[in-house]
Design a protein around this motif. Structure first.
Motif, PDB file in Angstrom:
ATOM      1  N   ASP A   1       0.828  -1.197   0.000  1.00 20.48           N
ATOM      2  CA  ASP A   1       0.000   0.000   0.000  1.00 20.48           C
ATOM      3  C   ASP A   1       0.867   1.253   0.000  1.00 20.48           C
ATOM      4  O   ASP A   1       0.576   2.212  -0.709  1.00 20.48           O
ATOM      5  N   ARG A   2       1.928   1.253   0.774  1.00 24.61           N
ATOM      6  CA  ARG A   2       2.816   2.412   0.811  1.00 24.61           C
ATOM      7  C   ARG A   2       3.500   2.616  -0.527  1.00 24.61           C
ATOM      8  O   ARG A   2       3.644   3.736  -0.997  1.00 24.61           O
ATOM      9  N   GLN A   3       3.927   1.528  -1.152  1.00 22.75           N
ATOM     10  CA  GLN A   3       4.602   1.629  -2.436  1.00 22.75           C
ATOM     11  C   GLN A   3       3.635   2.152  -3.506  1.00 22.75           C
ATOM     12  O   GLN A   3       4.004   3.001  -4.310  1.00 22.75           O
ATOM     13  N   GLU A   4       2.405   1.669  -3.488  1.00 20.01           N
ATOM     14  CA  GLU A   4       1.421   2.138  -4.459  1.00 20.01           C
ATOM     15  C   GLU A   4       1.117   3.617  -4.251  1.00 20.01           C
ATOM     16  O   GLU A   4       1.033   4.386  -5.210  1.00 20.01           O
ATOM     17  N   ARG A   5       0.974   4.030  -2.984  1.00 21.00           N
ATOM     18  CA  ARG A   5       0.708   5.432  -2.681  1.00 21.00           C
ATOM     19  C   ARG A   5       1.884   6.308  -3.123  1.00 21.00           C
ATOM     20  O   ARG A   5       1.695   7.385  -3.679  1.00 21.00           O
ATOM     21  N   ARG A   6       3.108   5.838  -2.904  1.00 21.33           N
ATOM     22  CA  ARG A   6       4.297   6.584  -3.300  1.00 21.33           C
ATOM     23  C   ARG A   6       4.345   6.733  -4.823  1.00 21.33           C
ATOM     24  O   ARG A   6       4.679   7.799  -5.346  1.00 21.33           O
ATOM     25  N   GLN A   7       3.989   5.692  -5.548  1.00 19.44           N
ATOM     26  CA  GLN A   7       4.014   5.763  -7.010  1.00 19.44           C
ATOM     27  C   GLN A   7       2.963   6.737  -7.534  1.00 19.44           C
ATOM     28  O   GLN A   7       3.220   7.485  -8.478  1.00 19.44           O
ATOM     29  N   THR A   8       1.778   6.744  -6.932  1.00 18.69           N
ATOM     30  CA  THR A   8       0.759   7.685  -7.391  1.00 18.69           C
ATOM     31  C   THR A   8       1.149   9.119  -7.064  1.00 18.69           C
ATOM     32  O   THR A   8       0.910  10.022  -7.866  1.00 18.69           O
TER      33      THR A   8
END
Length: 86
Positions: free
Chosen positions: A45-52
């Motif tokens: 979830d953190r990685q996805e949020r960082r990418q967005t």
């Protein structure tokens, strides 16, 4: 005595099914990473949020460049003025 003839084959079948289930779990790498499996959901979830967030940050300067290009396009001497200031 009759129940023994029923329970022994039944227990042997359950034993074979249990051995097959453990073997299947080992072959499908379900025991590969036991320590970090609980944290993987949070990290994903953190990685996805960082990418967005990075995608939005990249899009914001591009939008600003488009706006400045539109305003600079109205003035034909804008490039000359920029070069003369340098």
């Amino acid at each position: 005595m009759l129940s023994i003839f029923l329970l022994i084959p039944l227990s042997l079948m359950l034993f074979v099914v249990a051995i097959w289930a453990v073997r299947y779990a080992v072959k499908s790498n379900q025991f590969e990473d036991l320590d970090n499996a609980s944290q993987r959901i949070i990290l994903d979830d953190r990685q996805e949020r960082r990418q967005t967030m990075q995608a939005h940050e990249r899009a914001a300067p591009a939008q600003q460049k488009d706006k400045t290009a539109a305003t600079d396009g109205n003035n034909d001497n804008s490039e000359i003025d920029k070069n003369s200031e340098i």
